[in-house]
Design a protein around this motif. Sequence first.
Motif, PDB file in Angstrom:
ATOM      1  N   UNK A 226       8.053  -3.221  16.102  1.00 28.20           N
ATOM      2  CA  UNK A 226       9.466  -3.534  16.270  1.00 28.20           C
ATOM      3  C   UNK A 226       9.781  -5.011  16.295  1.00 28.20           C
ATOM      4  N   UNK A 227       8.815  -5.852  15.927  1.00 27.34           N
ATOM      5  CA  UNK A 227       9.023  -7.305  15.981  1.00 27.34           C
ATOM      6  C   UNK A 227      10.156  -7.713  15.040  1.00 27.34           C
ATOM      7  N   UNK A 228      11.012  -8.663  15.472  1.00 27.53           N
ATOM      8  CA  UNK A 228      12.094  -9.133  14.598  1.00 27.53           C
ATOM      9  C   UNK A 228      11.592  -9.641  13.253  1.00 27.53           C
ATOM     10  N   UNK A 229      10.341 -10.101  13.206  1.00 22.71           N
ATOM     11  CA  UNK A 229       9.765 -10.596  11.962  1.00 22.71           C
ATOM     12  C   UNK A 229       9.890  -9.565  10.841  1.00 22.71           C
ATOM     13  N   UNK A 230       9.688  -8.289  11.170  1.00 20.76           N
ATOM     14  CA  UNK A 230       9.691  -7.259  10.131  1.00 20.76           C
ATOM     15  C   UNK A 230      11.099  -6.908   9.654  1.00 20.76           C
ATOM     16  N   UNK A 231      12.134  -7.308  10.419  1.00 21.47           N
ATOM     17  CA  UNK A 231      13.499  -7.188   9.904  1.00 21.47           C
ATOM     18  C   UNK A 231      13.740  -8.211   8.802  1.00 21.47           C
ATOM     19  N   UNK A 232      13.051  -9.334   8.912  1.00 23.66           N
ATOM     20  CA  UNK A 232      13.248 -10.441   7.979  1.00 23.66           C
ATOM     21  C   UNK A 232      12.237 -10.431   6.845  1.00 23.66           C
ATOM     22  N   UNK A 233      11.071  -9.877   7.117  1.00 22.35           N
ATOM     23  CA  UNK A 233       9.996  -9.752   6.121  1.00 22.35           C
ATOM     24  C   UNK A 233       9.516  -8.306   6.155  1.00 22.35           C
ATOM     25  N   UNK A 234      10.251  -7.392   5.511  1.00 25.31           N
ATOM     26  CA  UNK A 234       9.841  -5.988   5.519  1.00 25.31           C
ATOM     27  C   UNK A 234       8.436  -5.804   4.943  1.00 25.31           C
ATOM     28  N   UNK A 235       7.808  -4.698   5.298  1.00 30.19           N
ATOM     29  CA  UNK A 235       6.412  -4.472   4.913  1.00 30.19           C
ATOM     30  C   UNK A 235       6.190  -4.545   3.405  1.00 30.19           C
ATOM     31  N   UNK A 236       7.192  -4.191   2.621  1.00 34.74           N
ATOM     32  CA  UNK A 236       7.032  -4.219   1.174  1.00 34.74           C
ATOM     33  C   UNK A 236       6.934  -5.605   0.578  1.00 34.74           C
ATOM     34  N   UNK A 237       7.346  -6.622   1.354  1.00 36.89           N
ATOM     35  CA  UNK A 237       7.312  -7.993   0.829  1.00 36.89           C
ATOM     36  C   UNK A 237       6.618  -8.938   1.814  1.00 36.89           C
ATOM     37  N   UNK A 238       5.589  -8.438   2.487  1.00 36.79           N
ATOM     38  CA  UNK A 238       4.801  -9.306   3.360  1.00 36.79           C
ATOM     39  C   UNK A 238       4.097 -10.383   2.527  1.00 36.79           C
ATOM     40  N   UNK A 239       3.982 -11.613   3.058  1.00 35.49           N
ATOM     41  CA  UNK A 239       3.311 -12.690   2.319  1.00 35.49           C
ATOM     42  C   UNK A 239       1.798 -12.546   2.381  1.00 35.49           C
ATOM     43  N   UNK A 240       1.283 -11.667   1.541  1.00 34.12           N
ATOM     44  CA  UNK A 240      -0.149 -11.384   1.503  1.00 34.12           C
ATOM     45  C   UNK A 240      -0.652 -11.603   0.076  1.00 34.12           C
ATOM     46  N   UNK A 241      -1.973 -11.599  -0.070  1.00 35.44           N
ATOM     47  CA  UNK A 241      -2.589 -11.950  -1.352  1.00 35.44           C
ATOM     48  C   UNK A 241      -2.087 -11.076  -2.497  1.00 35.44           C
ATOM     49  N   UNK A 242      -1.909  -9.803  -2.242  1.00 31.98           N
ATOM     50  CA  UNK A 242      -1.467  -8.895  -3.308  1.00 31.98           C
ATOM     51  C   UNK A 242      -0.130  -9.339  -3.896  1.00 31.98           C
ATOM     52  N   UNK A 243       0.802  -9.742  -3.048  1.00 32.30           N
ATOM     53  CA  UNK A 243       2.089 -10.227  -3.541  1.00 32.30           C
ATOM     54  C   UNK A 243       1.912 -11.558  -4.278  1.00 32.30           C
ATOM     55  N   UNK A 244       1.115 -12.450  -3.708  1.00 35.02           N
ATOM     56  CA  UNK A 244       0.920 -13.762  -4.315  1.00 35.02           C
ATOM     57  C   UNK A 244       0.294 -13.724  -5.698  1.00 35.02           C
ATOM     58  N   UNK A 245      -0.417 -12.649  -6.002  1.00 38.59           N
ATOM     59  CA  UNK A 245      -1.074 -12.529  -7.306  1.00 38.59           C
ATOM     60  C   UNK A 245      -0.230 -11.808  -8.351  1.00 38.59           C
ATOM     61  N   UNK A 246       0.922 -11.296  -7.957  1.00 45.09           N
ATOM     62  CA  UNK A 246       1.785 -10.589  -8.914  1.00 45.09           C
ATOM     63  C   UNK A 246       2.377 -11.580  -9.919  1.00 45.09           C
ATOM     64  N   UNK A 247       2.337 -11.214 -11.184  1.00 46.17           N
ATOM     65  CA  UNK A 247       2.866 -12.099 -12.229  1.00 46.17           C
ATOM     66  C   UNK A 247       4.370 -12.302 -12.080  1.00 46.17           C
ATOM     67  N   UNK A 248       5.102 -11.242 -11.696  1.00 43.24           N
ATOM     68  CA  UNK A 248       6.548 -11.398 -11.566  1.00 43.24           C
ATOM     69  C   UNK A 248       6.906 -12.296 -10.389  1.00 43.24           C
ATOM     70  N   UNK A 249       6.120 -12.229  -9.319  1.00 38.79           N
ATOM     71  CA  UNK A 249       6.354 -13.094  -8.164  1.00 38.79           C
ATOM     72  C   UNK A 249       6.128 -14.551  -8.551  1.00 38.79           C
ATOM     73  N   UNK A 250       5.073 -14.820  -9.289  1.00 33.91           N
ATOM     74  CA  UNK A 250       4.765 -16.194  -9.684  1.00 33.91           C
ATOM     75  C   UNK A 250       5.795 -16.754 -10.660  1.00 33.91           C
ATOM     76  N   UNK A 251       6.396 -15.876 -11.459  1.00 33.23           N
ATOM     77  CA  UNK A 251       7.373 -16.334 -12.455  1.00 33.23           C
ATOM     78  C   UNK A 251       8.743 -16.629 -11.856  1.00 33.23           C
ATOM     79  N   UNK A 252       9.010 -16.157 -10.652  1.00 26.15           N
ATOM     80  CA  UNK A 252      10.350 -16.255 -10.067  1.00 26.15           C
ATOM     81  C   UNK A 252      10.485 -17.521  -9.236  1.00 26.15           C
ATOM     82  N   UNK A 253      11.493 -18.321  -9.546  1.00 23.06           N
ATOM     83  CA  UNK A 253      11.723 -19.579  -8.823  1.00 23.06           C
ATOM     84  C   UNK A 253      12.478 -19.279  -7.527  1.00 23.06           C
TER      85      UNK A 253
END
Length: 379
Positions: A226-253
């Motif tokens: 229930x931490x407020x952090x997860x209201x601001x960073x939902x589980x689907x967009x946590x700043x983890x390696x899997x997200x950082x390696x996505x090509x679409x994430x890297x292409x988006x400014x």
Amino acid sequence: MHTSTVPDSPAQRRVEEVLAEVTGSGVEAGVQVAAWYDGELVVDAWAGTADAVEGRPMGPDTLVPAWSTGKGVAAALVAVLVDQGALAYDAPVARYWPRFGTAGKERITLGQVLGHGAGLPRLPADTTPERLLDLPAMADWIAGQRPQWEPGTAFGYHAWTYGVLLAEILRRATGRSCDQLLREELAGPLGIGDELLFHVPEHLASRVATCDDGGWAARLERMPSGAPFFDCVPHGVLPVAELGNRADFRRTALPANGIMTARGAARLYAALACGGELEGVRLLSTATLKEATTGWVSGVDRVMGTTCTRGGGFVIGDSGPKPLRPAGGFGHSGSGGSTAFADPAHRFSFALVKNRMTVSGLDVRLADGIRTALGIASD
């Protein structure tokens, strides 16, 4: 281990030894470190692998996803534009973006967005990477929201919305995208146009390091559900390696985020540490720089639950048990251990970027070691 062409010195040797240790033991994958002192590059070192599967070594020009370290880059860019008169810290966001000025947001200023005081840190609970990266639609969604608190009365980390809001404000105020502005007004003049990025253009994609996890994801998952952090960073967009390696994430400014070299980040902060000018290139006036890097708000962050002081997009000083930035220093750190800051009292800057996302405290160890070797007092 590869070394740079900076003169041999105790500071350089100390960093090389630490990098050999942490990459050789497998605690870290690839690491870059750079530091400037009084207008001179004094540390420039790198070690390890940019991609363990490919066997690609980390080099000085490898671009490393540095996550929220990019928020400090965005803060510096906004300061340059304020100095030019294209933006104003006290201007209502609605001046640039009329639709934003509804539902209690009429008087929210650009400065409150930068200081995380706008009351708009939250994202929809079901946010996916695809939804986050549709920046026009995400900006439109935020424009319809009511602040969680009276803007300006408190602050809470706008982890992703900081970037969505700034990208939209910059585009509307200048007619240029945030990545175009970064290259033309900040990184380009400093000669680091390909080393300080909000996204990865296609021609630089082969230079980007691959992220891997060294305990960072588990740290996030250990936070209370229930931490407020997860209201601001939902589980689907946590700043983890899997997200950082996505090509679409890297292409988006998205200027909540940055991809950079340590050389590039340290060079930017060297200019800021030296009053806004480096090697004959003046980015902004000392007056605007002082305004941007003075504490605007201080106290307990509503989202993170930690105590900090914030200025115009920068974290000022360090209230942690093992301080990284000295009193009067300013900068920003990112998920997984990357960081960059300026220490204007000593005309010193430091940057560390790395591709294994850990909670190792390597930043403090290296920054303190360099400062000690240079004879800079830790205060």
